[in-house]
Design an enzyme around this catalytic site. Structure first.
Site, short mmCIF file in Angstrom:
data_model
loop_
_atom_site.label_atom_id
_atom_site.label_comp_id
_atom_site.label_asym_id
_atom_site.label_seq_id
_atom_site.Cartn_x
_atom_site.Cartn_y
_atom_site.Cartn_z
N THR A 331 0.83 -1.21 0.00
CA THR A 331 0.00 0.00 0.00
C THR A 331 0.86 1.26 0.00
O THR A 331 2.08 1.20 0.18
CB THR A 331 -0.92 0.05 1.24
OG1 THR A 331 -0.09 0.26 2.39
CG2 THR A 331 -1.71 -1.24 1.42
N CYS A 332 0.17 2.41 -0.13
CA CYS A 332 0.91 3.67 -0.19
C CYS A 332 1.25 4.22 1.19
O CYS A 332 1.83 5.29 1.31
CB CYS A 332 0.07 4.71 -0.93
SG CYS A 332 -0.17 4.21 -2.63
N ASP A 333 0.85 3.52 2.26
CA ASP A 333 1.09 4.05 3.60
C ASP A 333 2.45 3.60 4.13
O ASP A 333 2.86 2.44 3.95
CB ASP A 333 -0.02 3.56 4.55
CG ASP A 333 0.01 4.29 5.87
OD1 ASP A 333 0.91 5.13 6.08
OD2 ASP A 333 -0.85 4.03 6.72
#
Ligand SMILES: Cc1ncc(COP(=O)(O)O)c(C=O)c1O
Length: 380
Positions: A331-333
């Site tokens: 994910t982008c986190d």
């Protein structure tokens, strides 16, 4: 912080199996082993003879797992209408369930009754009052709070009455025309020493005896909960050392005529599931080699956040030359990191990373963040 266990290398059979599964089903995968699940179930049955096992569906709420355990003779611990739906889809009678959530809406109670549940748990009088309209059809257990000093996940703060308040609650219930059929407890999940279960069994047995003196209708159930641990470091658990004191406590303290039940989740399913993910890309950032996998803490590794678990990892490549690396999720986190500061051999795009002991509280708490569809689940 728990030390991460990493195994480098794999047998030819293991490699062939993992590669073949990914070829057939893609990556990422959560692979449920029917054999291992049954082995865990049978071991627990042997270690706790005479104790009825209710699989805590919340640990991994999945139809194939329910089907395997149903055929093996297990009963089920449910805590929501959704979990009851999973059983109903397989025509499993609600009579083989216990509803263990101490706090529930009337709608939840009615859904459980429709599903056929007849045993419910409460831990205070207000919750007991919600059950009064149905008291002719059900049995009620009182959840008592005990805390294991060695537990990884404490459940004693949020739920359970104090042992000292049980007799008064039994009297209040009786004044309301309700009968408390038994006691239940959960010492906390991943409780690594048997002492907590032993002490709780002894104390509950005393309370059951004390309650018999004031209650014409004696209790007949003791639910010793879940909490039985598994090993997250590639070492085999010493089942005999762990369960013998619990078995002996049941024999020594529990009064005759009491049916003992348990609600294992982690112990049954954790060792039966393996995660296979693969490297999607890599980058060198400062001193660290980053590898980005197609599964992470928003997916199957969610238990690293919610369950405080540190899953043992296996890297198929056993080259001795290693560098300091970071394994990140898709994910982008930036919180989506599976392992930091670990030594890894050089990995290439498509290389597999295997997570072991990935059955309990993994898929159960995974999300679809970034609209990722997550691991496919297969049964072997
Ligand atoms: C009421 C209840 N029963 C059983 C379980 C299963 O516990 P474990 O996975 O530690 O065996 C839980 C876990 O949270 C629980 O809350």
């Amino acid at each position: 912080m728990t030390q991460r266990a990493i195994r480098y290398g794999a047998t030819e059979d293991e490699k062939a199996l993992y590669l073949d599964l990914v070829k057939k089903h893609g990556s990422p995968l959560l692979v449920i082993s029917r054999e291992k699940l049954l082995q865990q179930y049978n071991t627990l049955k042997q270690q706790l003879p005479g104790v009825a096992l209710y699989y805590a569906i919340k640990a991994f709420p999945y139809p194939a797992i329910i089907e395997i355990l149903d055929k093996a003779g297990a009963c089920f611990d449910v805590a929501s209408a959704g979990e009851i739906d999973l059983l109903q889809a397989q025509h499993i009678s609600g009579r083989r369930t216990i509803h263990t959530h101490p706090i529930k809406k009337d709608a939840e109670i009615r859904a459980a009754l429709r599903g056929g549940s007849t045993t419910f748990v409460v831990d205070n009088i207000d919750e007991l009052k919600k059950l009064l309209p149905y008291r002719q059809r059900i049995g009620v257990l009182l959840r008592v709070s005990f805390r294991s000093e060695t537990t990884q996940i404490d459940l004693s703060r949020k739920f359970g009455c104090s042992p000292d308040s049980v007799i008064e609650l039994v009297e209040q219930a009786s004044a309301l025309g309700a009968h408390i059929r038994g006691l239940s407890f959960h010492v906390g999940s991943q409780s690594t020493l048997p002492k907590a279960h032993v002490e709780a069994i002894e104390r509950c047995s005393q309370i059951i005896n004390d309650a018999a003196a004031i209650n014409p209708n004696p209790m007949d159930i003791l639910d010793i909960g879940g909490g039985f641990p598994v090993s997250y470091n590639f070492e085999d658990m010493d089942n005999e050392a762990y369960f013998t004191p619990i078995r002996e406590a049941i024999k020594q303290y529990v009064p005759d005529g009491i049916r003992v039940i348990a609600e294992p989740g982690r112990y049954l399913i954790a060792p039966a599931v393996t995660a296979i993910s693969s490297v999607s890309g890599k980058a060198k950032r400062g001193d660290y080699q980053w590898y980005y996998l197609d599964d992470g803490v928003y997916g199957s590794y969610s238990g690293q956040i919610f369950d405080h678990a540190c899953y043992p990892l296996q890297i198929l490549n056993d080259e001795a030359q290693r560098e300091v690396a970071i394994l990140a999720g898709p994910t982008c986190d930036s919180i989506d990191i599976i392992a930091e500061d670990i030594e890894l051999p050089k990995l290439e795009e498509g290389d597999l990373v295997i997570g072991h002991m990935m059955g309990a509280y993994t898929y159960a708490t995974s999300t679809q963040f970034n609209s990722l569809s997550g691991a496919s689940i297969i049964v072997i």
